[in-house]
Write an enzyme that holds these catalytic residues in place. Sequence first.
Site, PDB file in Angstrom:
ATOM      1  N   LYS A  44       0.823  -1.200   0.000  1.00  0.00           N
ATOM      2  CA  LYS A  44       0.000   0.000   0.000  1.00  0.00           C
ATOM      3  C   LYS A  44       0.860   1.253   0.000  1.00  0.00           C
ATOM      4  O   LYS A  44       0.414   2.342  -0.314  1.00  0.00           O
ATOM      5  CB  LYS A  44      -0.868   0.041   1.268  1.00  0.00           C
ATOM      6  CG  LYS A  44      -1.758  -1.137   1.487  1.00  0.00           C
ATOM      7  CD  LYS A  44      -2.456  -0.984   2.865  1.00  0.00           C
ATOM      8  CE  LYS A  44      -3.200  -2.225   3.216  1.00  0.00           C
ATOM      9  NZ  LYS A  44      -3.639  -2.206   4.635  1.00  0.00           N
ATOM     10  N   GLY A  45       2.114   1.090   0.407  1.00  0.00           N
ATOM     11  CA  GLY A  45       2.969   2.238   0.701  1.00  0.00           C
ATOM     12  C   GLY A  45       3.172   3.237  -0.432  1.00  0.00           C
ATOM     13  O   GLY A  45       3.377   4.416  -0.189  1.00  0.00           O
ATOM     14  N   GLU A 100       7.300   2.063  -6.474  1.00  0.00           N
ATOM     15  CA  GLU A 100       7.533   1.522  -5.124  1.00  0.00           C
ATOM     16  C   GLU A 100       7.821   2.674  -4.166  1.00  0.00           C
ATOM     17  O   GLU A 100       8.396   3.697  -4.567  1.00  0.00           O
ATOM     18  CB  GLU A 100       8.715   0.528  -5.199  1.00  0.00           C
ATOM     19  CG  GLU A 100       9.203  -0.055  -3.896  1.00  0.00           C
ATOM     20  CD  GLU A 100       8.186  -0.900  -3.153  1.00  0.00           C
ATOM     21  OE1 GLU A 100       7.059  -0.418  -2.939  1.00  0.00           O
ATOM     22  OE2 GLU A 100       8.534  -2.015  -2.732  1.00  0.00           O
ATOM     23  N   ASP A 101       7.450   2.499  -2.910  1.00  0.00           N
ATOM     24  CA  ASP A 101       7.704   3.550  -1.922  1.00  0.00           C
ATOM     25  C   ASP A 101       9.180   3.593  -1.530  1.00  0.00           C
ATOM     26  O   ASP A 101       9.824   4.626  -1.577  1.00  0.00           O
ATOM     27  CB  ASP A 101       6.814   3.380  -0.680  1.00  0.00           C
ATOM     28  CG  ASP A 101       6.870   1.962  -0.092  1.00  0.00           C
ATOM     29  OD1 ASP A 101       7.609   1.102  -0.623  1.00  0.00           O
ATOM     30  OD2 ASP A 101       6.167   1.708   0.900  1.00  0.00           O
ATOM     31  N   ASP A 104      14.619  -1.292  -0.021  1.00  0.00           N
ATOM     32  CA  ASP A 104      15.392  -1.570   1.192  1.00  0.00           C
ATOM     33  C   ASP A 104      16.386  -2.692   0.885  1.00  0.00           C
ATOM     34  O   ASP A 104      17.428  -2.458   0.288  1.00  0.00           O
ATOM     35  CB  ASP A 104      14.393  -1.940   2.292  1.00  0.00           C
ATOM     36  CG  ASP A 104      15.003  -2.050   3.665  1.00  0.00           C
ATOM     37  OD1 ASP A 104      16.034  -1.420   3.899  1.00  0.00           O
ATOM     38  OD2 ASP A 104      14.452  -2.777   4.515  1.00  0.00           O
ATOM     39  N   LYS A 132      17.384   2.899   0.235  1.00  0.00           N
ATOM     40  CA  LYS A 132      18.334   2.711   1.348  1.00  0.00           C
ATOM     41  C   LYS A 132      19.441   1.776   0.873  1.00  0.00           C
ATOM     42  O   LYS A 132      19.394   0.567   1.124  1.00  0.00           O
ATOM     43  CB  LYS A 132      17.620   2.032   2.524  1.00  0.00           C
ATOM     44  CG  LYS A 132      16.837   2.957   3.424  1.00  0.00           C
ATOM     45  CD  LYS A 132      16.489   2.232   4.713  1.00  0.00           C
ATOM     46  CE  LYS A 132      15.015   2.050   4.842  1.00  0.00           C
ATOM     47  NZ  LYS A 132      14.623   1.363   6.087  1.00  0.00           N
ATOM     48  N   PHE A 153      14.456   3.803   9.800  1.00  0.00           N
ATOM     49  CA  PHE A 153      13.091   3.399   9.482  1.00  0.00           C
ATOM     50  C   PHE A 153      12.256   4.657   9.314  1.00  0.00           C
ATOM     51  O   PHE A 153      12.245   5.525  10.181  1.00  0.00           O
ATOM     52  CB  PHE A 153      12.517   2.513  10.589  1.00  0.00           C
ATOM     53  CG  PHE A 153      11.241   1.846  10.172  1.00  0.00           C
ATOM     54  CD1 PHE A 153      11.261   0.666   9.447  1.00  0.00           C
ATOM     55  CD2 PHE A 153      10.012   2.417  10.480  1.00  0.00           C
ATOM     56  CE1 PHE A 153      10.083   0.061   9.032  1.00  0.00           C
ATOM     57  CE2 PHE A 153       8.825   1.815  10.069  1.00  0.00           C
ATOM     58  CZ  PHE A 153       8.861   0.632   9.345  1.00  0.00           C
ATOM     59  N   VAL A 154      11.585   4.756   8.177  1.00  0.00           N
ATOM     60  CA  VAL A 154      10.833   5.983   7.900  1.00  0.00           C
ATOM     61  C   VAL A 154       9.331   5.734   7.810  1.00  0.00           C
ATOM     62  O   VAL A 154       8.898   4.631   7.444  1.00  0.00           O
ATOM     63  CB  VAL A 154      11.321   6.652   6.588  1.00  0.00           C
ATOM     64  CG1 VAL A 154      12.711   7.235   6.764  1.00  0.00           C
ATOM     65  CG2 VAL A 154      11.294   5.682   5.423  1.00  0.00           C
ATOM     66  N   ASP A 160       4.160   3.257   6.478  1.00  0.00           N
ATOM     67  CA  ASP A 160       3.496   3.031   7.769  1.00  0.00           C
ATOM     68  C   ASP A 160       4.401   2.382   8.806  1.00  0.00           C
ATOM     69  O   ASP A 160       5.481   1.858   8.496  1.00  0.00           O
ATOM     70  CB  ASP A 160       2.287   2.124   7.570  1.00  0.00           C
ATOM     71  CG  ASP A 160       2.709   0.664   7.355  1.00  0.00           C
ATOM     72  OD1 ASP A 160       3.627   0.432   6.546  1.00  0.00           O
ATOM     73  OD2 ASP A 160       2.150  -0.230   8.012  1.00  0.00           O
ATOM     74  N   ARG A 166       0.564   6.648   7.665  1.00  0.00           N
ATOM     75  CA  ARG A 166       0.580   6.774   6.204  1.00  0.00           C
ATOM     76  C   ARG A 166       0.112   8.156   5.752  1.00  0.00           C
ATOM     77  O   ARG A 166       0.486   8.646   4.693  1.00  0.00           O
ATOM     78  CB  ARG A 166      -0.352   5.735   5.564  1.00  0.00           C
ATOM     79  CG  ARG A 166       0.139   4.307   5.669  1.00  0.00           C
ATOM     80  CD  ARG A 166      -0.673   3.435   4.717  1.00  0.00           C
ATOM     81  NE  ARG A 166      -0.601   2.023   5.058  1.00  0.00           N
ATOM     82  CZ  ARG A 166       0.389   1.210   4.682  1.00  0.00           C
ATOM     83  NH1 ARG A 166       1.389   1.680   3.989  1.00  0.00           N
ATOM     84  NH2 ARG A 166       0.366  -0.064   5.018  1.00  0.00           N
TER      85      ARG A 166
HETATM   86  P1  5GP Z   1      12.655  -4.860   0.566  1.00  0.00           P
HETATM   87  O1  5GP Z   1      12.133  -6.108  -0.038  1.00  0.00           O
HETATM   88  O2  5GP Z   1      13.336  -3.920  -0.408  1.00  0.00           O
HETATM   89  O3  5GP Z   1      13.517  -5.123   1.765  1.00  0.00           O
HETATM   90  O4  5GP Z   1      11.404  -4.171   1.214  1.00  0.00           O
HETATM   91  C1  5GP Z   1      10.706  -3.149   0.679  1.00  0.00           C
HETATM   92  C2  5GP Z   1       9.465  -2.944   1.521  1.00  0.00           C
HETATM   93  O5  5GP Z   1       9.772  -2.973   2.925  1.00  0.00           O
HETATM   94  C3  5GP Z   1       8.877  -1.566   1.262  1.00  0.00           C
HETATM   95  O6  5GP Z   1       7.961  -1.607   0.221  1.00  0.00           O
HETATM   96  C4  5GP Z   1       8.228  -1.261   2.595  1.00  0.00           C
HETATM   97  O7  5GP Z   1       6.957  -1.847   2.646  1.00  0.00           O
HETATM   98  C5  5GP Z   1       9.103  -1.951   3.625  1.00  0.00           C
HETATM   99  N1  5GP Z   1      10.090  -1.026   4.196  1.00  0.00           N
HETATM  100  C6  5GP Z   1      11.420  -1.066   4.041  1.00  0.00           C
HETATM  101  N2  5GP Z   1      12.020  -0.057   4.706  1.00  0.00           N
HETATM  102  C7  5GP Z   1      11.018   0.647   5.285  1.00  0.00           C
HETATM  103  C8  5GP Z   1      10.988   1.819   6.095  1.00  0.00           C
HETATM  104  O8  5GP Z   1      11.998   2.457   6.440  1.00  0.00           O
HETATM  105  N3  5GP Z   1       9.765   2.242   6.510  1.00  0.00           N
HETATM  106  C9  5GP Z   1       8.617   1.597   6.184  1.00  0.00           C
HETATM  107  N4  5GP Z   1       7.482   2.104   6.656  1.00  0.00           N
HETATM  108  N5  5GP Z   1       8.603   0.492   5.418  1.00  0.00           N
HETATM  109  C10 5GP Z   1       9.797   0.030   4.970  1.00  0.00           C
END
Ligand code: 5GP
Length: 178
Positions: A44-45, A100-101, A104, A132, A153-154, A160, A166
Amino acid sequence: MPAKKDKLKVLLRRTTIRQRVRQLARQIERDFKGQRVYFVCILKGACIFLADLLRELRLDTSVDFIAVSSYGKGAASSGEVRITKDLDHSIEGLNVIIVEDILDTGLTLNYLYRILQARKPRTLKVAALLDKPARRRKEVPVDYVGFKIPDVFVVGYGLDLAEQYRNLPDIYALPARR
Ligand code: 5GP
């Protein structure tokens, strides 16, 4: 205003975000001049980023949504991702941009990219508002990045913490929890 108990610190103000989203829109317009672009928003982000980006774009656009859940989220993430809501339409032959939001570890996008690539779009690009790089475990080809941020963590602007925050118009950093 955010709840005081979580000690949020502003990382990116709404004016800064607006400016950067505008720049990304110009970049996308240049890359897809005169073409139609099919935006795939990861729920949803990314919904707020998508909504702002779309309103900046002077292009022919379509929008679709996809939702994923990953097993063993966080430090113990296995990299296995499951689609919980798939796209409504085929993307074969289309210019697709995944929205994508935050990028990570890269596990989610790496998986999704491969799944969508197999559906034979004409082009497949990725737009992530935040990145990140310090946490990356899987490489993802990202074409449009809003901001590179440190390993914090944001929340806010669609992001969220247990479904909270959100709706905040700015992006905040939370004190380290890992
Ligand atoms: P990845 O698979 O790249 O590790 O994860 C991406 C997802 O993890 C993002 O779409 C988000 O939902 C969540 N995520 C990663 N870092 C953060 C963060 O700093 N804050 C929040 N709220 N969600 C995060």
